[in-house]
Design a protein around this motif. Structure first.
Motif, PDB file in Angstrom:
ATOM      1  N   MET A   1       6.656 -16.303  11.521  1.00  0.00           N
ATOM      2  CA  MET A   1       7.605 -15.474  12.251  1.00  0.00           C
ATOM      3  C   MET A   1       7.498 -14.029  11.773  1.00  0.00           C
ATOM      4  SD  MET A   1      11.736 -15.951  12.545  1.00  0.00           S
ATOM      5  CE  MET A   1      12.682 -14.895  13.626  1.00  0.00           C
ATOM      6  N   GLU A   2       7.440 -13.097  12.706  1.00  0.00           N
ATOM      7  CA  GLU A   2       7.279 -11.697  12.338  1.00  0.00           C
ATOM      8  C   GLU A   2       8.588 -11.125  11.820  1.00  0.00           C
ATOM      9  OE1 GLU A   2       6.827  -7.532  14.634  1.00  0.00           O
ATOM     10  OE2 GLU A   2       5.340  -9.040  15.155  1.00  0.00           O
ATOM     11  N   LYS A   3       8.461 -10.306  10.764  1.00  0.00           N
ATOM     12  CA  LYS A   3       9.605  -9.568  10.250  1.00  0.00           C
ATOM     13  C   LYS A   3       9.350  -8.085  10.475  1.00  0.00           C
ATOM     14  CE  LYS A   3      10.635 -12.933   6.625  1.00  0.00           C
ATOM     15  NZ  LYS A   3      10.803 -13.139   5.173  1.00  0.00           N
ATOM     16  N   ARG A   4      10.392  -7.354  10.790  1.00  0.00           N
ATOM     17  CA  ARG A   4      10.265  -5.925  11.031  1.00  0.00           C
ATOM     18  C   ARG A   4      10.807  -5.164   9.830  1.00  0.00           C
ATOM     19  NH1 ARG A   4       7.855  -1.509  13.390  1.00  0.00           N
ATOM     20  NH2 ARG A   4       9.286   0.222  13.306  1.00  0.00           N
ATOM     21  N   TYR A   5       9.975  -4.259   9.286  1.00  0.00           N
ATOM     22  CA  TYR A   5      10.409  -3.408   8.190  1.00  0.00           C
ATOM     23  C   TYR A   5      10.433  -1.985   8.710  1.00  0.00           C
ATOM     24  CZ  TYR A   5      10.536  -1.061   3.692  1.00  0.00           C
ATOM     25  OH  TYR A   5      10.894  -0.264   2.640  1.00  0.00           O
ATOM     26  N   ASP A   6      11.570  -1.337   8.654  1.00  0.00           N
ATOM     27  CA  ASP A   6      11.738  -0.040   9.296  1.00  0.00           C
ATOM     28  C   ASP A   6      11.346   1.113   8.373  1.00  0.00           C
ATOM     29  OD1 ASP A   6      14.588  -1.361  10.914  1.00  0.00           O
ATOM     30  OD2 ASP A   6      12.636  -0.978  11.790  1.00  0.00           O
ATOM     31  N   GLY A   7      10.135   1.056   7.823  1.00  0.00           N
ATOM     32  CA  GLY A   7       9.635   2.147   7.011  1.00  0.00           C
ATOM     33  C   GLY A   7       8.886   3.143   7.878  1.00  0.00           C
ATOM     34  N   LEU A  74      -8.602 -21.502   2.737  1.00  0.00           N
ATOM     35  CA  LEU A  74      -9.056 -21.744   1.375  1.00  0.00           C
ATOM     36  C   LEU A  74      -7.912 -22.121   0.434  1.00  0.00           C
ATOM     37  CD1 LEU A  74     -11.647 -18.845   1.146  1.00  0.00           C
ATOM     38  CD2 LEU A  74     -12.178 -21.295   1.051  1.00  0.00           C
ATOM     39  N   GLY A  75      -6.706 -22.240   0.990  1.00  0.00           N
ATOM     40  CA  GLY A  75      -5.582 -22.732   0.207  1.00  0.00           C
ATOM     41  C   GLY A  75      -4.642 -21.695  -0.339  1.00  0.00           C
ATOM     42  N   HIS A  76      -4.714 -20.469   0.166  1.00  0.00           N
ATOM     43  CA  HIS A  76      -3.852 -19.407  -0.337  1.00  0.00           C
ATOM     44  C   HIS A  76      -2.685 -19.146   0.613  1.00  0.00           C
ATOM     45  CE1 HIS A  76      -6.686 -18.327  -3.488  1.00  0.00           C
ATOM     46  NE2 HIS A  76      -7.647 -18.446  -2.579  1.00  0.00           N
ATOM     47  N   PRO A  77      -1.449 -19.156   0.119  1.00  0.00           N
ATOM     48  CA  PRO A  77      -0.342 -18.677   0.949  1.00  0.00           C
ATOM     49  C   PRO A  77      -0.438 -17.157   1.073  1.00  0.00           C
ATOM     50  CG  PRO A  77       0.441 -19.254  -1.247  1.00  0.00           C
ATOM     51  CD  PRO A  77      -1.003 -19.660  -1.185  1.00  0.00           C
ATOM     52  N   VAL A  78      -0.411 -16.671   2.299  1.00  0.00           N
ATOM     53  CA  VAL A  78      -0.635 -15.248   2.559  1.00  0.00           C
ATOM     54  C   VAL A  78       0.558 -14.656   3.299  1.00  0.00           C
ATOM     55  CG1 VAL A  78      -2.130 -13.540   3.669  1.00  0.00           C
ATOM     56  CG2 VAL A  78      -3.137 -15.612   2.674  1.00  0.00           C
ATOM     57  N   VAL A  79       1.002 -13.490   2.841  1.00  0.00           N
ATOM     58  CA  VAL A  79       1.913 -12.654   3.607  1.00  0.00           C
ATOM     59  C   VAL A  79       1.077 -11.493   4.139  1.00  0.00           C
ATOM     60  CG1 VAL A  79       3.926 -11.145   3.563  1.00  0.00           C
ATOM     61  CG2 VAL A  79       3.943 -13.289   2.271  1.00  0.00           C
ATOM     62  N   ALA A  80       0.984 -11.380   5.456  1.00  0.00           N
ATOM     63  CA  ALA A  80       0.100 -10.418   6.109  1.00  0.00           C
ATOM     64  C   ALA A  80       0.918  -9.248   6.649  1.00  0.00           C
ATOM     65  CB  ALA A  80      -0.658 -11.096   7.244  1.00  0.00           C
ATOM     66  N   VAL A  81       0.554  -8.039   6.246  1.00  0.00           N
ATOM     67  CA  VAL A  81       1.304  -6.831   6.591  1.00  0.00           C
ATOM     68  C   VAL A  81       0.437  -5.908   7.441  1.00  0.00           C
ATOM     69  CG1 VAL A  81       2.476  -4.781   5.683  1.00  0.00           C
ATOM     70  CG2 VAL A  81       2.650  -6.969   4.464  1.00  0.00           C
ATOM     71  N   ASP A  82       0.997  -5.410   8.515  1.00  0.00           N
ATOM     72  CA  ASP A  82       0.318  -4.401   9.315  1.00  0.00           C
ATOM     73  C   ASP A  82       1.367  -3.587  10.047  1.00  0.00           C
ATOM     74  OD1 ASP A  82      -2.837  -4.090  10.129  1.00  0.00           O
ATOM     75  OD2 ASP A  82      -1.510  -3.256  11.649  1.00  0.00           O
ATOM     76  N   GLU A  83       1.006  -2.351  10.395  1.00  0.00           N
ATOM     77  CA  GLU A  83       1.931  -1.481  11.108  1.00  0.00           C
ATOM     78  C   GLU A  83       1.909  -1.739  12.611  1.00  0.00           C
ATOM     79  OE1 GLU A  83       3.326   3.185  10.655  1.00  0.00           O
ATOM     80  OE2 GLU A  83       1.342   2.550   9.982  1.00  0.00           O
ATOM     81  N   ILE A 101       2.185   0.512   4.844  1.00  0.00           N
ATOM     82  CA  ILE A 101       1.872   0.109   3.471  1.00  0.00           C
ATOM     83  C   ILE A 101       2.656   0.942   2.480  1.00  0.00           C
ATOM     84  CG2 ILE A 101       0.027   0.020   1.742  1.00  0.00           C
ATOM     85  CD1 ILE A 101      -1.924  -0.488   4.094  1.00  0.00           C
ATOM     86  N   GLU A 102       2.744   2.251   2.721  1.00  0.00           N
ATOM     87  CA  GLU A 102       3.357   3.146   1.750  1.00  0.00           C
ATOM     88  C   GLU A 102       4.837   2.854   1.531  1.00  0.00           C
ATOM     89  OE1 GLU A 102       0.273   5.599   4.094  1.00  0.00           O
ATOM     90  OE2 GLU A 102       1.718   4.005   4.463  1.00  0.00           O
ATOM     91  N   GLU A 103       5.529   2.447   2.574  1.00  0.00           N
ATOM     92  CA  GLU A 103       6.971   2.253   2.493  1.00  0.00           C
ATOM     93  C   GLU A 103       7.374   0.813   2.191  1.00  0.00           C
ATOM     94  OE1 GLU A 103       9.238   4.539   2.647  1.00  0.00           O
ATOM     95  OE2 GLU A 103       8.114   6.275   3.369  1.00  0.00           O
ATOM     96  N   ARG A 129       0.617   6.714  -2.955  1.00  0.00           N
ATOM     97  CA  ARG A 129       1.715   5.866  -2.502  1.00  0.00           C
ATOM     98  C   ARG A 129       1.221   4.487  -2.084  1.00  0.00           C
ATOM     99  NH1 ARG A 129       4.823   8.397   2.053  1.00  0.00           N
ATOM    100  NH2 ARG A 129       6.342   6.774   1.586  1.00  0.00           N
ATOM    101  N   MET A 130       0.020   4.421  -1.540  1.00  0.00           N
ATOM    102  CA  MET A 130      -0.532   3.110  -1.203  1.00  0.00           C
ATOM    103  C   MET A 130      -0.750   2.270  -2.460  1.00  0.00           C
ATOM    104  SD  MET A 130      -3.197   3.322   1.927  1.00  0.00           S
ATOM    105  CE  MET A 130      -2.610   3.519   3.611  1.00  0.00           C
ATOM    106  N   LEU A 131      -1.329   2.882  -3.483  1.00  0.00           N
ATOM    107  CA  LEU A 131      -1.549   2.161  -4.726  1.00  0.00           C
ATOM    108  C   LEU A 131      -0.225   1.814  -5.406  1.00  0.00           C
ATOM    109  CD1 LEU A 131      -4.647   4.083  -6.102  1.00  0.00           C
ATOM    110  CD2 LEU A 131      -4.580   1.694  -5.355  1.00  0.00           C
ATOM    111  N   ALA A 132       0.757   2.695  -5.273  1.00  0.00           N
ATOM    112  CA  ALA A 132       2.080   2.392  -5.829  1.00  0.00           C
ATOM    113  C   ALA A 132       2.699   1.182  -5.135  1.00  0.00           C
ATOM    114  CB  ALA A 132       2.999   3.607  -5.712  1.00  0.00           C
TER     115      ALA A 132
END
Length: 237
Positions: A1-7, A74-83, A101-103, A129-132
Protein backbone atom coordinates in the motif's frame (compact mmCIF):
# COMPACT_ATOMS: atom_id res chain seq x y z
CA UNK A 1 0.00 0.00 0.00
CA UNK A 2 1.38 3.40 -0.96
CA UNK A 3 2.10 5.96 1.72
CA UNK A 4 2.33 9.66 0.98
CA UNK A 5 5.07 11.72 2.62
CA UNK A 6 4.56 15.44 2.16
CA UNK A 7 8.21 16.46 1.91
CA UNK A 8 9.29 19.19 -0.51
CA UNK A 9 11.74 18.18 -3.18
CA UNK A 10 15.14 19.83 -3.32
CA UNK A 11 15.30 19.60 -7.12
CA UNK A 12 16.17 22.88 -8.84
CA UNK A 13 16.27 24.32 -12.35
CA UNK A 14 19.63 22.56 -12.80
CA UNK A 15 17.94 19.22 -12.24
CA UNK A 16 17.77 16.54 -14.95
CA UNK A 17 14.94 16.90 -17.46
CA UNK A 18 13.17 14.29 -19.54
CA UNK A 19 10.79 14.08 -22.47
CA UNK A 20 8.82 11.43 -24.32
CA UNK A 21 5.58 9.46 -24.08
CA UNK A 22 4.06 8.84 -20.66
CA UNK A 23 4.79 10.31 -17.27
CA UNK A 24 8.19 11.91 -16.58
CA UNK A 25 9.44 11.73 -12.99
CA UNK A 26 10.86 14.80 -11.20
CA UNK A 27 14.40 13.55 -11.90
CA UNK A 28 13.69 13.37 -15.64
CA UNK A 29 13.23 9.59 -15.83
CA UNK A 30 10.52 8.27 -18.16
CA UNK A 31 8.13 5.89 -16.44
CA UNK A 32 7.08 4.00 -19.58
CA UNK A 33 10.69 3.41 -20.60
CA UNK A 34 11.83 1.97 -17.27
CA UNK A 35 8.64 -0.06 -16.91
CA UNK A 36 9.45 -1.72 -20.24
CA UNK A 37 12.93 -2.84 -19.13
CA UNK A 38 13.55 -6.25 -17.52
CA UNK A 39 14.36 -6.56 -13.81
CA UNK A 40 17.93 -5.59 -12.88
CA UNK A 41 18.93 -9.00 -11.56
CA UNK A 42 22.66 -8.28 -11.83
CA UNK A 43 22.59 -5.22 -9.55
CA UNK A 44 20.22 -6.94 -7.13
CA UNK A 45 22.58 -9.91 -6.90
CA UNK A 46 25.48 -7.56 -6.16
CA UNK A 47 23.60 -5.95 -3.28
CA UNK A 48 22.35 -9.31 -2.01
CA UNK A 49 25.90 -10.64 -1.88
CA UNK A 50 27.12 -7.65 0.14
CA UNK A 51 24.55 -7.81 2.97
CA UNK A 52 23.29 -10.53 5.33
CA UNK A 53 20.58 -12.92 4.19
CA UNK A 54 17.13 -11.53 4.87
CA UNK A 55 18.45 -8.04 5.66
CA UNK A 56 15.86 -5.29 5.51
CA UNK A 57 16.42 -2.72 2.74
CA UNK A 58 15.33 0.87 2.28
CA UNK A 59 15.57 1.51 -1.46
CA UNK A 60 15.74 5.22 -2.24
CA UNK A 61 14.79 6.29 -5.76
CA UNK A 62 13.38 2.86 -6.59
CA UNK A 63 11.76 3.91 -9.87
CA UNK A 64 9.58 1.18 -11.34
CA UNK A 65 11.11 -1.45 -9.08
CA UNK A 66 13.66 -3.01 -11.42
CA UNK A 67 15.85 -3.85 -8.41
CA UNK A 68 13.03 -4.06 -5.90
CA UNK A 69 11.41 -7.15 -7.34
CA UNK A 70 14.56 -9.30 -7.52
CA UNK A 71 15.66 -8.15 -4.05
CA UNK A 72 12.31 -9.25 -2.64
CA UNK A 73 12.69 -12.52 -4.52
CA UNK A 74 16.07 -12.99 -2.84
CA UNK A 75 14.40 -12.81 0.56
CA UNK A 76 14.79 -9.17 1.55
CA UNK A 77 11.92 -7.10 2.95
CA UNK A 78 12.09 -3.84 1.01
CA UNK A 79 10.60 -0.40 1.58
CA UNK A 80 10.70 1.31 -1.82
CA UNK A 81 10.79 5.12 -1.97
CA UNK A 82 10.27 7.34 -4.99
CA UNK A 83 8.95 10.83 -5.65
CA UNK A 84 6.89 9.67 -8.65
CA UNK A 85 3.49 8.08 -8.06
CA UNK A 86 3.57 6.73 -11.61
CA UNK A 87 6.86 4.95 -10.94
CA UNK A 88 5.63 3.49 -7.65
CA UNK A 89 2.52 2.11 -9.34
CA UNK A 90 4.77 -0.48 -11.03
CA UNK A 91 6.46 -1.69 -7.82
CA UNK A 92 5.40 -5.14 -6.64
CA UNK A 93 6.12 -7.04 -3.44
CA UNK A 94 7.34 -4.11 -1.35
CA UNK A 95 5.95 -1.41 0.88
CA UNK A 96 6.03 1.85 -1.09
CA UNK A 97 6.48 5.41 0.13
CA UNK A 98 6.10 8.47 -2.07
CA UNK A 99 8.65 11.04 -0.93
CA UNK A 100 11.72 13.03 -1.86
CA UNK A 101 14.91 11.40 -0.64
CA UNK A 102 16.19 14.55 1.05
CA UNK A 103 13.11 15.09 3.19
CA UNK A 104 12.34 11.48 4.04
CA UNK A 105 12.08 10.65 7.75
CA UNK A 106 10.34 7.35 8.43
CA UNK A 107 11.34 7.15 12.08
CA UNK A 108 12.80 3.66 11.69
CA UNK A 109 16.05 2.08 10.59
CA UNK A 110 17.08 -0.61 8.11
CA UNK A 111 19.91 -3.10 7.76
CA UNK A 112 20.80 -1.59 4.40
CA UNK A 113 19.98 1.67 2.64
CA UNK A 114 20.30 1.53 -1.15
CA UNK A 115 20.75 4.50 -3.47
CA UNK A 116 21.33 3.51 -7.12
CA UNK A 117 21.17 5.16 -10.55
CA UNK A 118 23.95 7.74 -9.99
CA UNK A 119 21.51 10.01 -8.14
CA UNK A 120 24.24 11.41 -5.86
CA UNK A 121 26.09 12.89 -8.84
CA UNK A 122 23.30 14.89 -10.42
CA UNK A 123 23.79 18.64 -10.31
CA UNK A 124 20.54 20.05 -8.94
CA UNK A 125 20.23 17.70 -5.96
CA UNK A 126 21.72 18.22 -2.52
CA UNK A 127 24.30 15.47 -2.10
CA UNK A 128 24.82 16.20 1.59
CA UNK A 129 21.12 16.00 2.39
CA UNK A 130 20.71 12.79 0.42
CA UNK A 131 23.52 11.15 2.34
CA UNK A 132 22.10 12.52 5.59
CA UNK A 133 18.82 10.80 4.76
CA UNK A 134 20.73 7.55 4.25
CA UNK A 135 22.42 8.01 7.63
CA UNK A 136 19.09 8.80 9.29
CA UNK A 137 17.63 5.47 8.21
CA UNK A 138 20.54 3.02 8.53
CA UNK A 139 20.81 0.78 11.57
CA UNK A 140 23.93 1.23 13.77
CA UNK A 141 25.37 -2.05 12.45
CA UNK A 142 23.97 -1.58 8.96
CA UNK A 143 25.34 -0.22 5.70
CA UNK A 144 24.64 2.28 2.95
CA UNK A 145 25.20 1.11 -0.63
CA UNK A 146 25.23 3.63 -3.44
CA UNK A 147 26.08 3.77 -7.12
CA UNK A 148 28.31 6.33 -8.80
CA UNK A 149 29.95 6.60 -12.17
CA UNK A 150 33.45 5.13 -12.06
CA UNK A 151 35.60 8.24 -11.46
CA UNK A 152 37.54 7.91 -14.74
CA UNK A 153 34.26 7.87 -16.72
CA UNK A 154 34.21 11.67 -16.63
CA UNK A 155 37.49 11.79 -18.55
CA UNK A 156 36.90 8.93 -20.99
CA UNK A 157 33.21 8.99 -21.92
CA UNK A 158 32.41 9.98 -25.51
CA UNK A 159 29.18 10.26 -27.56
CA UNK A 160 28.10 6.77 -28.54
CA UNK A 161 25.25 4.49 -29.55
CA UNK A 162 24.53 0.88 -28.54
CA UNK A 163 21.72 -1.59 -28.12
CA UNK A 164 20.61 -4.15 -25.55
CA UNK A 165 18.04 -6.44 -27.04
CA UNK A 166 15.25 -4.33 -28.51
CA UNK A 167 16.33 -1.19 -26.64
CA UNK A 168 18.46 1.41 -28.40
CA UNK A 169 20.65 3.87 -26.49
CA UNK A 170 22.39 7.04 -27.59
CA UNK A 171 24.61 9.31 -25.49
CA UNK A 172 24.75 12.69 -27.18
CA UNK A 173 25.22 16.46 -26.65
CA UNK A 174 28.16 15.78 -24.37
CA UNK A 175 29.73 18.92 -22.89
CA UNK A 176 32.51 19.04 -20.31
CA UNK A 177 31.65 22.16 -18.35
CA UNK A 178 34.42 22.05 -15.75
CA UNK A 179 36.83 19.60 -14.21
CA UNK A 180 34.72 16.60 -13.23
CA UNK A 181 31.45 18.20 -14.40
CA UNK A 182 29.68 17.33 -17.64
CA UNK A 183 26.30 17.67 -19.30
CA UNK A 184 24.79 15.17 -21.73
CA UNK A 185 21.55 13.75 -23.09
CA UNK A 186 20.59 10.09 -23.16
CA UNK A 187 18.13 9.03 -25.86
CA UNK A 188 16.28 5.74 -25.64
CA UNK A 189 14.28 3.92 -28.31
CA UNK A 190 11.95 0.95 -28.09
CA UNK A 191 10.18 0.33 -31.38
CA UNK A 192 8.63 3.64 -32.44
CA UNK A 193 8.79 5.17 -28.97
CA UNK A 194 11.67 7.48 -28.01
CA UNK A 195 12.57 9.30 -24.80
CA UNK A 196 15.30 11.72 -23.82
CA UNK A 197 16.93 12.45 -20.47
CA UNK A 198 19.20 15.51 -20.19
CA UNK A 199 21.37 15.96 -17.12
CA UNK A 200 24.44 17.59 -15.63
CA UNK A 201 26.55 15.42 -13.35
CA UNK A 202 29.60 15.96 -11.16
CA UNK A 203 32.26 13.45 -10.21
CA UNK A 204 32.36 11.86 -6.76
CA UNK A 205 35.97 10.70 -6.70
CA UNK A 206 37.98 8.60 -4.27
CA UNK A 207 39.86 11.61 -2.89
CA UNK A 208 36.77 13.56 -1.82
CA UNK A 209 34.62 10.56 -0.93
CA UNK A 210 35.69 10.17 2.74
CA UNK A 211 35.04 13.83 3.55
CA UNK A 212 31.74 13.83 1.67
CA UNK A 213 30.56 10.80 3.62
CA UNK A 214 31.89 12.21 6.88
CA UNK A 215 29.75 15.33 6.56
CA UNK A 216 26.70 13.07 6.73
CA UNK A 217 27.94 10.91 9.59
CA UNK A 218 29.08 8.05 7.37
CA UNK A 219 32.45 6.43 6.76
CA UNK A 220 33.82 4.66 3.73
CA UNK A 221 33.85 0.87 4.09
CA UNK A 222 34.77 -0.65 0.73
CA UNK A 223 34.22 -0.75 -3.01
CA UNK A 224 31.89 -3.50 -4.20
CA UNK A 225 33.05 -3.56 -7.83
CA UNK A 226 36.53 -3.34 -9.39
CA UNK A 227 35.64 -0.14 -11.27
CA UNK A 228 34.52 1.60 -8.09
CA UNK A 229 31.01 2.13 -9.37
CA UNK A 230 29.33 0.62 -6.30
CA UNK A 231 30.37 1.82 -2.85
CA UNK A 232 29.55 0.65 0.67
CA UNK A 233 29.59 3.03 3.64
CA UNK A 234 28.72 2.56 7.31
CA UNK A 235 27.44 4.89 10.00
CA UNK A 236 29.89 6.67 12.26
CA UNK A 237 28.96 5.64 15.80
Amino acid sequence: MEKRYDGRSAMTDESPKGAGPGAIAPDGSATEFYAALPPDDESAALVHGAIPAGASILELGCGTGRMTQPLVGLGHPVVAVDESAEMLAHVRGAETVRASIEELDLGRSFDAVLLASYVLEYVGVDRRRMLASCRRHVAPDGCVIFQRQPPEWYDTVRPSTWARGEVGYELRDLERRAEGVLSATMRYRIGERTWSHSFTTRRLDDETLPATLGEAGLRFDRLLTPDGGWVMARPVL
